[in-house]
Design a protein around this motif. Structure first.
Motif, PDB file in Angstrom:
ATOM      1  N   ALA A 171       0.722  -1.028  -0.027  1.00 56.42           N
ATOM      2  CA  ALA A 171       0.038   0.298   0.073  1.00 56.42           C
ATOM      3  C   ALA A 171       1.297   1.399   0.092  1.00 56.42           C
ATOM      4  CB  ALA A 171      -1.382   0.094   0.995  1.00 56.42           C
ATOM      5  N   GLY A 172       1.919   1.578   1.038  1.00 57.61           N
ATOM      6  CA  GLY A 172       2.981   1.816   1.060  1.00 57.61           C
ATOM      7  C   GLY A 172       3.445   3.096  -0.733  1.00 57.61           C
ATOM      8  N   ALA A 173       3.573   1.816  -1.277  1.00 59.36           N
ATOM      9  CA  ALA A 173       4.381   2.212  -2.347  1.00 59.36           C
ATOM     10  C   ALA A 173       3.601   2.315  -3.302  1.00 59.36           C
ATOM     11  CB  ALA A 173       5.147   0.806  -2.836  1.00 59.36           C
ATOM     12  N   LEU A 174       2.814   1.893  -3.219  1.00 60.49           N
ATOM     13  CA  LEU A 174       1.429   2.366  -4.414  1.00 60.49           C
ATOM     14  C   LEU A 174       0.747   3.518  -4.257  1.00 60.49           C
ATOM     15  CD1 LEU A 174       0.490   1.633  -7.303  1.00 60.49           C
ATOM     16  CD2 LEU A 174      -2.081   0.403  -5.132  1.00 60.49           C
ATOM     17  N   ARG A 175       0.663   4.289  -3.103  1.00 65.12           N
ATOM     18  CA  ARG A 175       0.626   5.586  -2.811  1.00 65.12           C
ATOM     19  C   ARG A 175       1.203   6.128  -3.205  1.00 65.12           C
ATOM     20  NH1 ARG A 175       0.316   6.077   2.713  1.00 65.12           N
ATOM     21  NH2 ARG A 175      -1.033   3.995   3.031  1.00 65.12           N
ATOM     22  N   SER A 176       3.186   6.095  -2.788  1.00 64.52           N
ATOM     23  CA  SER A 176       3.808   7.618  -3.093  1.00 64.52           C
ATOM     24  C   SER A 176       3.854   6.839  -4.649  1.00 64.52           C
ATOM     25  CB  SER A 176       5.126   6.612  -1.971  1.00 64.52           C
ATOM     26  OG  SER A 176       5.260   6.109  -1.404  1.00 64.52           O
ATOM     27  N   ALA A 177       3.859   6.615  -5.436  1.00 63.64           N
ATOM     28  CA  ALA A 177       3.803   6.097  -6.526  1.00 63.64           C
ATOM     29  C   ALA A 177       2.391   6.583  -7.597  1.00 63.64           C
ATOM     30  CB  ALA A 177       3.906   4.344  -7.657  1.00 63.64           C
ATOM     31  N   GLU A 178       1.995   7.037  -6.925  1.00 65.44           N
ATOM     32  CA  GLU A 178       0.762   7.821  -7.384  1.00 65.44           C
ATOM     33  C   GLU A 178       0.618   9.272  -7.278  1.00 65.44           C
ATOM     34  OE1 GLU A 178      -2.687   4.076  -6.937  1.00 65.44           O
ATOM     35  OE2 GLU A 178      -2.620   5.528  -5.672  1.00 65.44           O
ATOM     36  N   GLN A 179       1.270   9.254  -5.864  1.00 62.83           N
ATOM     37  CA  GLN A 179       1.718  10.708  -5.655  1.00 62.83           C
ATOM     38  C   GLN A 179       2.857  11.454  -6.967  1.00 62.83           C
ATOM     39  OE1 GLN A 179       2.057  10.453  -0.776  1.00 62.83           O
ATOM     40  NE2 GLN A 179       0.489  10.040  -1.283  1.00 62.83           N
ATOM     41  N   ALA A 180       3.833  10.657  -6.866  1.00 60.07           N
ATOM     42  CA  ALA A 180       4.406  10.790  -7.747  1.00 60.07           C
ATOM     43  C   ALA A 180       4.020  11.094  -8.809  1.00 60.07           C
ATOM     44  CB  ALA A 180       6.315   9.852  -7.779  1.00 60.07           C
ATOM     45  N   ALA A 181       3.501  10.101  -9.640  1.00 61.76           N
ATOM     46  CA  ALA A 181       2.941   9.886 -10.699  1.00 61.76           C
ATOM     47  C   ALA A 181       2.162  11.892 -11.098  1.00 61.76           C
ATOM     48  CB  ALA A 181       2.264   9.664 -10.835  1.00 61.76           C
ATOM     49  N   ALA A 182       1.317  12.322  -9.871  1.00 62.28           N
ATOM     50  CA  ALA A 182       0.291  13.015 -10.664  1.00 62.28           C
ATOM     51  C   ALA A 182       1.486  14.536  -9.757  1.00 62.28           C
ATOM     52  CB  ALA A 182      -0.354  13.256  -8.916  1.00 62.28           C
ATOM     53  N   SER A 183       2.809  14.482  -9.628  1.00 65.54           N
ATOM     54  CA  SER A 183       3.329  15.528  -9.232  1.00 65.54           C
ATOM     55  C   SER A 183       4.721  15.550 -10.415  1.00 65.54           C
ATOM     56  CB  SER A 183       3.324  15.994  -7.729  1.00 65.54           C
ATOM     57  OG  SER A 183       4.559  15.003  -7.404  1.00 65.54           O
ATOM     58  N   ALA A 184       5.162  14.563 -11.299  1.00 66.40           N
ATOM     59  CA  ALA A 184       5.884  15.291 -12.002  1.00 66.40           C
ATOM     60  C   ALA A 184       5.363  15.919 -12.991  1.00 66.40           C
ATOM     61  CB  ALA A 184       6.234  13.528 -12.776  1.00 66.40           C
ATOM     62  N   GLU A 185       6.515  16.181 -13.478  1.00 69.32           N
ATOM     63  CA  GLU A 185       6.891  17.769 -14.763  1.00 69.32           C
ATOM     64  C   GLU A 185       6.485  16.329 -15.873  1.00 69.32           C
ATOM     65  OE1 GLU A 185       8.517  21.475 -12.865  1.00 69.32           O
ATOM     66  OE2 GLU A 185       9.335  19.405 -12.417  1.00 69.32           O
ATOM     67  N   VAL A 186       7.111  15.465 -15.511  1.00 73.97           N
ATOM     68  CA  VAL A 186       7.313  14.860 -16.921  1.00 73.97           C
ATOM     69  C   VAL A 186       7.974  13.084 -16.490  1.00 73.97           C
ATOM     70  CG1 VAL A 186       9.334  13.649 -18.658  1.00 73.97           C
ATOM     71  CG2 VAL A 186       9.186  16.172 -18.240  1.00 73.97           C
ATOM     72  N   PHE A 187       7.258  12.685 -16.553  1.00 74.06           N
ATOM     73  CA  PHE A 187       7.119  11.163 -16.472  1.00 74.06           C
ATOM     74  C   PHE A 187       7.571   9.635 -17.629  1.00 74.06           C
ATOM     75  CE2 PHE A 187       4.925   6.996 -16.212  1.00 74.06           C
ATOM     76  CZ  PHE A 187       4.675   6.689 -14.406  1.00 74.06           C
ATOM     77  N   PHE A 188       7.847   8.682 -17.097  1.00 77.78           N
ATOM     78  CA  PHE A 188       8.770   7.728 -18.813  1.00 77.78           C
ATOM     79  C   PHE A 188       8.145   6.783 -17.864  1.00 77.78           C
ATOM     80  CE2 PHE A 188      11.820  11.379 -18.753  1.00 77.78           C
ATOM     81  CZ  PHE A 188      12.689  10.975 -20.081  1.00 77.78           C
ATOM     82  N   SER A 189       7.225   6.040 -18.953  1.00 75.86           N
ATOM     83  CA  SER A 189       7.178   4.356 -18.866  1.00 75.86           C
ATOM     84  C   SER A 189       7.890   3.499 -19.909  1.00 75.86           C
ATOM     85  CB  SER A 189       5.414   4.394 -19.224  1.00 75.86           C
ATOM     86  OG  SER A 189       5.307   2.950 -19.621  1.00 75.86           O
ATOM     87  N   ILE A 190       9.137   2.883 -19.562  1.00 74.90           N
ATOM     88  CA  ILE A 190       9.761   2.191 -20.029  1.00 74.90           C
ATOM     89  C   ILE A 190      10.346   0.986 -19.483  1.00 74.90           C
ATOM     90  CG2 ILE A 190      12.930   2.226 -20.207  1.00 74.90           C
ATOM     91  CD1 ILE A 190      12.630   4.665 -18.659  1.00 74.90           C
ATOM     92  N   GLY A 191       9.619   0.073 -21.021  1.00 74.40           N
ATOM     93  CA  GLY A 191      10.241  -1.279 -21.330  1.00 74.40           C
ATOM     94  C   GLY A 191       8.989  -2.213 -20.883  1.00 74.40           C
ATOM     95  N   THR A 192       7.421  -1.179 -20.773  1.00 79.96           N
ATOM     96  CA  THR A 192       6.306  -2.384 -20.183  1.00 79.96           C
ATOM     97  C   THR A 192       4.948  -2.094 -21.351  1.00 79.96           C
ATOM     98  OG1 THR A 192       4.846  -2.387 -18.358  1.00 79.96           O
ATOM     99  CG2 THR A 192       5.569  -0.040 -18.398  1.00 79.96           C
ATOM    100  N   SER A 193       4.816  -3.708 -20.986  1.00 83.47           N
ATOM    101  CA  SER A 193       3.007  -3.603 -21.848  1.00 83.47           C
ATOM    102  C   SER A 193       2.391  -2.821 -21.581  1.00 83.47           C
ATOM    103  CB  SER A 193       2.997  -5.559 -22.405  1.00 83.47           C
ATOM    104  OG  SER A 193       2.864  -5.866 -21.187  1.00 83.47           O
ATOM    105  N   SER A 194       2.502  -2.348 -20.322  1.00 84.79           N
ATOM    106  CA  SER A 194       1.244  -1.564 -20.208  1.00 84.79           C
ATOM    107  C   SER A 194      -0.184  -1.989 -20.132  1.00 84.79           C
ATOM    108  CB  SER A 194       1.004  -0.513 -21.292  1.00 84.79           C
ATOM    109  OG  SER A 194       2.336   0.697 -21.073  1.00 84.79           O
ATOM    110  N   LEU A 195       0.063  -3.246 -19.224  1.00 87.04           N
ATOM    111  CA  LEU A 195      -1.495  -4.106 -19.438  1.00 87.04           C
ATOM    112  C   LEU A 195      -1.475  -4.708 -18.267  1.00 87.04           C
ATOM    113  CD1 LEU A 195       0.472  -7.292 -22.124  1.00 87.04           C
ATOM    114  CD2 LEU A 195      -1.757  -4.934 -22.131  1.00 87.04           C
ATOM    115  N   VAL A 196      -0.757  -4.088 -17.040  1.00 92.46           N
ATOM    116  CA  VAL A 196      -1.615  -5.168 -15.552  1.00 92.46           C
ATOM    117  C   VAL A 196      -1.629  -3.779 -14.800  1.00 92.46           C
ATOM    118  CG1 VAL A 196       0.053  -6.293 -13.760  1.00 92.46           C
ATOM    119  CG2 VAL A 196       0.539  -7.085 -15.830  1.00 92.46           C
ATOM    120  N   TYR A 197      -2.692  -3.548 -14.188  1.00 92.37           N
ATOM    121  CA  TYR A 197      -3.435  -2.861 -13.277  1.00 92.37           C
ATOM    122  C   TYR A 197      -2.721  -3.042 -11.959  1.00 92.37           C
ATOM    123  CZ  TYR A 197      -5.713  -0.497 -17.258  1.00 92.37           C
ATOM    124  OH  TYR A 197      -5.160   0.164 -18.391  1.00 92.37           O
ATOM    125  N   PRO A 198      -2.939  -2.487 -10.716  1.00 90.51           N
ATOM    126  CA  PRO A 198      -2.477  -0.602 -11.318  1.00 90.51           C
ATOM    127  C   PRO A 198      -1.065  -0.048 -11.445  1.00 90.51           C
ATOM    128  CG  PRO A 198      -2.463  -0.967  -9.127  1.00 90.51           C
ATOM    129  CD  PRO A 198      -2.426  -2.550  -9.472  1.00 90.51           C
TER     130      PRO A 198
END
Ligand code: BJW
Ligand code: ZN
Length: 251
Positions: A171-198
């Motif tokens: 839970a803590g890692a996911l919350r931090s990840a969501e906060q980082a995504a919401a406040s990033a100016e630039v976000f990279f998605s690297i080497g993932t098929s983007s199929l698996v949630y969340p």
């Protein structure tokens, strides 16, 4: 796949100005280290198994020995692997940016081995084990012929400390990840098929918050039509080229 795709000058400008950058990685970043990606066909002994059917609590309940041995085999492959230039370019990015967070779906630990510090492991780590009955991490266990080994505290079965389908992410890692995504100016998605949630939601959170979203992947994914910049190439080639153009690293 070894060619550097053109890097748009607008991306370079935005990255030079950015203070907050978040990166999400998947199995593709470790492909050039010789670690097979999650969905690519397996080889040798494991060729007849589908990884999506092994990485589940049901598979472990049905055949704990089979699943434990699959992870032991993968551990061995990762032990023999080394981080590649893609992992090292992300270490450089962390050094040059005021706020940087590396969110990984990978369980191989190669980002930390390369020297990254701000790492959030969303799907656990291949090299840790936990007790099925007590849900606590277990550091070591007495030598025995049991496969899987037994918990030294309660005798319950041990399992790898990874997140299987249908299980909650830490839970803590996911919350931090969501906060980082919401406040990033630039976000990279690297080497993932983007199929698996969340995890696959993270770039969408960043997009909704107005971030520049960059995808690095030799193949298109369901995320590709939505990103700001798509760099079609191997992470181990594109990331060092990007780092050298922005921070003159390696020039
Ligand atoms: C290169 C390259 C190079 C090659 N350079 N690139 C919403 C909608 C639908 C379903 C769900 C939903 N929310 C939740 C679900 C269910 C489920 C899910 O997402 N299912 C989908 C498959 C449909 N999610 C879950 O169950 C999650 N839990 C959860 O949500 O809990 C709450 C809940 C519970 C119950 C019901 C509902 C909600 C848990 C997900 C856990 C995933 N675990 C795994 C296994 C970890 C342990 C292990 O490794 O064995 O994590 S599955 C596997 O997929 C692994 C990976 O981390 C993850 C992502 O894979 P990844 O990294 O993208 O790898 P690949 O192989 O797919 O792609 C590699 C890419 O690299 C490719 O694109 C290549 O082109 C590229 N590439 N070479 C750059 N050189
Ligand atoms: Zn126990």
């Amino acid at each position: 796949m070894n060619e550097v795709p053109p890097i748009p000058s607008e991306l370079i400008t935005r990255l030079r100005a950015a203070r907050r950058v978040a990166v999400l990685t998947g199995a593709g970043i470790s492909a050039e280290s010789g670690v097979p990606t999650f969905r690519e066909a397996q080889t040798g002994l494991w060729a007849r198994y589908n990884p999506e059917e092994l990485a589940t609590p049901e598979a472990f309940r049905r055949n704990p020995r089979l699943v434990w041995e699959w992870y032991a085999w993968r551990q061995e492959r990762v032990r023999q692997a080394e981080p590649n230039p893609g992992h090292y370019a992300l270490v450089e990015m962390e050094r040059h940016l005021a706020e940087f967070i590396l969110i990984t779906q990978n369980v191989d630990g190669l980002h930390r081995r390369a020297g990254s510090h701000q790492v959030l492991e969303l799907h656990g780590n291949l090299f840790r084990a936990k007790c099925c009955d007590e849900d606590r991490l277990v550091e070591g266990w007495p030598e025995s012929s049991d496969i899987p080994p037994r918990c030294p505290h309660c005798g319950g079965l041990l399992r790898p400390d990874v997140v299987w389908f249908g299980e909650m992410l830490p839970a803590g890692a996911l919350r931090s990840a969501e906060q980082a995504a919401a406040s990033a100016e630039v976000f990279f998605s690297i080497g993932t098929s983007s199929l698996v949630y969340p995890a696959a939601d993270l770039p969408l959170i960043a997009l909704r918050a107005g971030a520049t979203v960059v995808e690095i992947n030799p193949q298109p994914t369901p995320l590709s039509p939505q990103v700001t910049f798509s760099l079609n190439g191997a992470a181990g080639v594109v990331l060092p080229a990007l780092a050298s153009q922005i921070w003159e690293i390696g020039k």
